[in-house]
Motif scaffolding. Structure first.
Motif, PDB file in Angstrom:
ATOM      1  N   GLU A 135       0.690  -1.148   0.213  1.00 62.01           N
ATOM      2  CA  GLU A 135      -0.081  -0.028  -0.088  1.00 62.01           C
ATOM      3  C   GLU A 135       0.809   1.187  -0.042  1.00 62.01           C
ATOM      4  OE1 GLU A 135      -2.727  -0.401   3.441  1.00 62.01           O
ATOM      5  OE2 GLU A 135      -3.759  -1.883   2.163  1.00 62.01           O
ATOM      6  N   VAL A 136       0.301   2.583  -0.599  1.00 57.63           N
ATOM      7  CA  VAL A 136       1.231   3.472  -0.820  1.00 57.63           C
ATOM      8  C   VAL A 136       0.531   4.757  -0.695  1.00 57.63           C
ATOM      9  CG1 VAL A 136       0.982   3.641  -3.400  1.00 57.63           C
ATOM     10  CG2 VAL A 136       2.867   4.499  -2.256  1.00 57.63           C
ATOM     11  N   GLU A 137       1.071   5.821  -0.045  1.00 55.81           N
ATOM     12  CA  GLU A 137       0.775   7.147  -0.153  1.00 55.81           C
ATOM     13  C   GLU A 137       1.592   8.014  -0.824  1.00 55.81           C
ATOM     14  OE1 GLU A 137      -0.462   8.638   3.799  1.00 55.81           O
ATOM     15  OE2 GLU A 137      -1.202   6.770   4.622  1.00 55.81           O
ATOM     16  N   PHE A 138       1.098   8.779  -1.657  1.00 54.62           N
ATOM     17  CA  PHE A 138       1.994   9.697  -2.493  1.00 54.62           C
ATOM     18  C   PHE A 138       1.644  11.027  -2.876  1.00 54.62           C
ATOM     19  CE2 PHE A 138      -0.698   7.380  -5.281  1.00 54.62           C
ATOM     20  CZ  PHE A 138      -1.181   8.176  -6.449  1.00 54.62           C
ATOM     21  N   ARG A 139       2.479  11.812  -3.276  1.00 52.90           N
ATOM     22  CA  ARG A 139       2.131  13.002  -3.740  1.00 52.90           C
ATOM     23  C   ARG A 139       2.095  13.109  -5.264  1.00 52.90           C
ATOM     24  NH1 ARG A 139       4.970  14.171   0.769  1.00 52.90           N
ATOM     25  NH2 ARG A 139       4.107  15.447   2.293  1.00 52.90           N
ATOM     26  N   PHE A 140       1.305  13.816  -5.745  1.00 49.85           N
ATOM     27  CA  PHE A 140       1.306  14.273  -7.461  1.00 49.85           C
ATOM     28  C   PHE A 140       0.744  15.488  -7.611  1.00 49.85           C
ATOM     29  CE2 PHE A 140      -0.680  13.929 -11.667  1.00 49.85           C
ATOM     30  CZ  PHE A 140       0.809  13.829 -12.507  1.00 49.85           C
ATOM     31  N   ASN A 141       1.426  16.492  -8.204  1.00 49.34           N
ATOM     32  CA  ASN A 141       0.966  17.723  -8.341  1.00 49.34           C
ATOM     33  C   ASN A 141       0.194  18.456  -7.146  1.00 49.34           C
ATOM     34  OD1 ASN A 141       1.832  17.674 -11.023  1.00 49.34           O
ATOM     35  ND2 ASN A 141      -0.347  17.509 -11.923  1.00 49.34           N
ATOM     36  N   ASN A 142       0.985  18.347  -5.880  1.00 48.36           N
ATOM     37  CA  ASN A 142       0.838  18.861  -4.774  1.00 48.36           C
ATOM     38  C   ASN A 142      -0.521  18.382  -4.179  1.00 48.36           C
ATOM     39  OD1 ASN A 142       2.950  20.840  -4.733  1.00 48.36           O
ATOM     40  ND2 ASN A 142       1.736  21.992  -6.139  1.00 48.36           N
ATOM     41  N   ARG A 143      -0.922  17.185  -4.416  1.00 47.54           N
ATOM     42  CA  ARG A 143      -2.057  16.443  -3.903  1.00 47.54           C
ATOM     43  C   ARG A 143      -1.637  15.281  -3.296  1.00 47.54           C
ATOM     44  NH1 ARG A 143      -7.206  17.629  -7.948  1.00 47.54           N
ATOM     45  NH2 ARG A 143      -7.246  19.816  -7.732  1.00 47.54           N
ATOM     46  N   ILE A 144      -2.310  14.757  -2.363  1.00 44.93           N
ATOM     47  CA  ILE A 144      -1.939  13.498  -1.859  1.00 44.93           C
ATOM     48  C   ILE A 144      -2.916  12.404  -1.941  1.00 44.93           C
ATOM     49  CG2 ILE A 144      -1.306  12.268   0.753  1.00 44.93           C
ATOM     50  CD1 ILE A 144      -0.273  14.966   1.460  1.00 44.93           C
ATOM     51  N   TYR A 145      -2.344  11.302  -2.253  1.00 44.12           N
ATOM     52  CA  TYR A 145      -3.397  10.211  -2.659  1.00 44.12           C
ATOM     53  C   TYR A 145      -2.873   8.954  -1.874  1.00 44.12           C
ATOM     54  CZ  TYR A 145      -4.461  13.106  -6.642  1.00 44.12           C
ATOM     55  OH  TYR A 145      -4.764  14.368  -7.512  1.00 44.12           O
ATOM     56  N   SER A 146      -3.883   7.855  -1.795  1.00 45.34           N
ATOM     57  CA  SER A 146      -3.524   6.538  -1.515  1.00 45.34           C
ATOM     58  C   SER A 146      -4.094   5.611  -2.241  1.00 45.34           C
ATOM     59  CB  SER A 146      -3.814   6.656   0.164  1.00 45.34           C
ATOM     60  OG  SER A 146      -5.259   6.620   0.320  1.00 45.34           O
ATOM     61  N   ILE A 147      -3.241   4.365  -2.290  1.00 43.99           N
ATOM     62  CA  ILE A 147      -3.896   3.082  -2.813  1.00 43.99           C
ATOM     63  C   ILE A 147      -3.606   2.110  -1.682  1.00 43.99           C
ATOM     64  CG2 ILE A 147      -3.411   1.463  -4.534  1.00 43.99           C
ATOM     65  CD1 ILE A 147      -2.102   3.668  -6.053  1.00 43.99           C
ATOM     66  N   THR A 148      -4.745   1.503  -1.507  1.00 46.10           N
ATOM     67  CA  THR A 148      -4.865   0.426  -0.274  1.00 46.10           C
ATOM     68  C   THR A 148      -5.702  -0.869  -0.912  1.00 46.10           C
ATOM     69  OG1 THR A 148      -6.907   1.278   0.701  1.00 46.10           O
ATOM     70  CG2 THR A 148      -4.854   2.211   1.603  1.00 46.10           C
ATOM     71  N   HIS A 149      -5.434  -1.837  -0.055  1.00 40.89           N
ATOM     72  CA  HIS A 149      -6.084  -3.178  -0.360  1.00 40.89           C
ATOM     73  C   HIS A 149      -7.386  -3.344   0.443  1.00 40.89           C
ATOM     74  CE1 HIS A 149      -3.158  -5.049  -3.331  1.00 40.89           C
ATOM     75  NE2 HIS A 149      -2.352  -4.346  -2.428  1.00 40.89           N
ATOM     76  N   GLY A 150      -8.459  -3.876  -0.341  1.00 45.45           N
ATOM     77  CA  GLY A 150      -9.621  -4.286   0.625  1.00 45.45           C
ATOM     78  C   GLY A 150      -9.927  -5.971   0.093  1.00 45.45           C
ATOM     79  N   TYR A 151     -10.900  -6.344   0.516  1.00 42.54           N
ATOM     80  CA  TYR A 151     -11.242  -7.722   0.324  1.00 42.54           C
ATOM     81  C   TYR A 151     -11.409  -7.918  -1.139  1.00 42.54           C
ATOM     82  CZ  TYR A 151     -13.574 -12.307   0.272  1.00 42.54           C
ATOM     83  OH  TYR A 151     -13.456 -13.665  -0.071  1.00 42.54           O
ATOM     84  N   LYS A 152     -10.509  -8.388  -2.078  1.00 43.18           N
ATOM     85  CA  LYS A 152     -10.805  -8.638  -3.566  1.00 43.18           C
ATOM     86  C   LYS A 152     -10.648  -7.390  -4.408  1.00 43.18           C
ATOM     87  CE  LYS A 152     -12.997 -13.253  -3.209  1.00 43.18           C
ATOM     88  NZ  LYS A 152     -13.846 -13.770  -3.927  1.00 43.18           N
ATOM     89  N   HIS A 153     -10.403  -6.327  -3.713  1.00 41.82           N
ATOM     90  CA  HIS A 153     -10.438  -4.708  -4.509  1.00 41.82           C
ATOM     91  C   HIS A 153      -9.236  -3.903  -4.047  1.00 41.82           C
ATOM     92  CE1 HIS A 153     -14.592  -6.239  -4.783  1.00 41.82           C
ATOM     93  NE2 HIS A 153     -14.287  -5.851  -6.117  1.00 41.82           N
ATOM     94  N   LEU A 154      -8.903  -3.338  -5.127  1.00 34.30           N
ATOM     95  CA  LEU A 154      -7.639  -2.000  -4.532  1.00 34.30           C
ATOM     96  C   LEU A 154      -8.513  -0.724  -4.588  1.00 34.30           C
ATOM     97  CD1 LEU A 154      -5.223  -2.951  -7.286  1.00 34.30           C
ATOM     98  CD2 LEU A 154      -4.836  -2.853  -4.879  1.00 34.30           C
ATOM     99  N   TYR A 155      -8.473   0.163  -3.394  1.00 37.92           N
ATOM    100  CA  TYR A 155      -9.084   1.292  -3.494  1.00 37.92           C
ATOM    101  C   TYR A 155      -7.851   2.535  -3.800  1.00 37.92           C
ATOM    102  CZ  TYR A 155     -12.661  -1.206  -1.264  1.00 37.92           C
ATOM    103  OH  TYR A 155     -13.727  -2.259  -1.234  1.00 37.92           O
ATOM    104  N   PHE A 156      -8.467   3.554  -4.327  1.00 37.82           N
ATOM    105  CA  PHE A 156      -7.776   4.718  -4.358  1.00 37.82           C
ATOM    106  C   PHE A 156      -8.489   5.902  -3.899  1.00 37.82           C
ATOM    107  CE2 PHE A 156      -7.013   8.498  -6.955  1.00 37.82           C
ATOM    108  CZ  PHE A 156      -5.760   8.554  -7.128  1.00 37.82           C
ATOM    109  N   ILE A 157      -7.930   6.937  -3.536  1.00 40.06           N
ATOM    110  CA  ILE A 157      -8.567   7.978  -2.966  1.00 40.06           C
ATOM    111  C   ILE A 157      -7.503   9.285  -2.755  1.00 40.06           C
ATOM    112  CG2 ILE A 157      -8.177   7.414  -0.343  1.00 40.06           C
ATOM    113  CD1 ILE A 157     -11.036   8.392   0.052  1.00 40.06           C
ATOM    114  N   GLU A 158      -8.064  10.480  -2.845  1.00 44.27           N
ATOM    115  CA  GLU A 158      -7.244  11.676  -2.481  1.00 44.27           C
ATOM    116  C   GLU A 158      -7.651  11.990  -1.261  1.00 44.27           C
ATOM    117  OE1 GLU A 158      -7.240  16.253  -4.102  1.00 44.27           O
ATOM    118  OE2 GLU A 158      -8.441  14.923  -5.196  1.00 44.27           O
ATOM    119  N   GLN A 159      -6.599  12.409  -0.384  1.00 40.14           N
ATOM    120  CA  GLN A 159      -6.639  12.921   0.915  1.00 40.14           C
ATOM    121  C   GLN A 159      -7.774  14.158   0.996  1.00 40.14           C
ATOM    122  OE1 GLN A 159      -3.356  14.962   2.522  1.00 40.14           O
ATOM    123  NE2 GLN A 159      -3.501  13.646   4.253  1.00 40.14           N
ATOM    124  N   TYR A 160      -8.630  13.935   2.060  1.00 38.43           N
ATOM    125  CA  TYR A 160      -9.812  14.879   2.306  1.00 38.43           C
ATOM    126  C   TYR A 160     -10.682  15.035   1.271  1.00 38.43           C
ATOM    127  CZ  TYR A 160      -6.026  16.256   5.568  1.00 38.43           C
ATOM    128  OH  TYR A 160      -5.156  16.292   6.610  1.00 38.43           O
TER     129      TYR A 160
END
Length: 88
Positions: free
Chosen positions: A25-50
């Motif tokens: 799983e990873v948290e990262f910056r791109f163009n001054n925004r923060i995002y994360s990619i996490t694992h759930g049951y059988k899925h990947l989740y992507f979200i922008e912070q806040y």
């Protein structure tokens, strides 16, 4: 938050795919925004912070790599994002 480490960057898309396949799983910056990619049951989740409305769910890594952030496919930017937290 962890101090930035240049070893956290993904050098290739294949490295990123392997990382996710191993449960990473990873948290990262791109163009001054923060995002994360996490694992759930059988899925990947992507979200922008806040920004709960930005949450996306993917059934495969390929779907995630096709997803666009600010008109850039994840596949095309994975080596330029700035990870600041990685789980291994």
């Amino acid at each position: 938050m962890r101090i930035k480490n240049d070893n956290d960057k993904f050098e290739t898309v294949d490295e990123f795919i392997d990382f996710l396949n191993r449960g990473g799983e990873v948290e990262f910056r791109f163009n001054n925004r923060i995002y994360s990619i996490t694992h759930g049951y059988k899925h990947l989740y992507f979200i922008e912070q806040y920004n709960a409305l930005s949450e996306q769910m993917f059934s495969s890594i390929g779907e995630l790599l096709d997803y666009k952030i600010e008109n850039h496919k994840m596949y095309d930017i994975i080596t330029v994002i700035e990870p600041f937290f990685r789980t291994f």
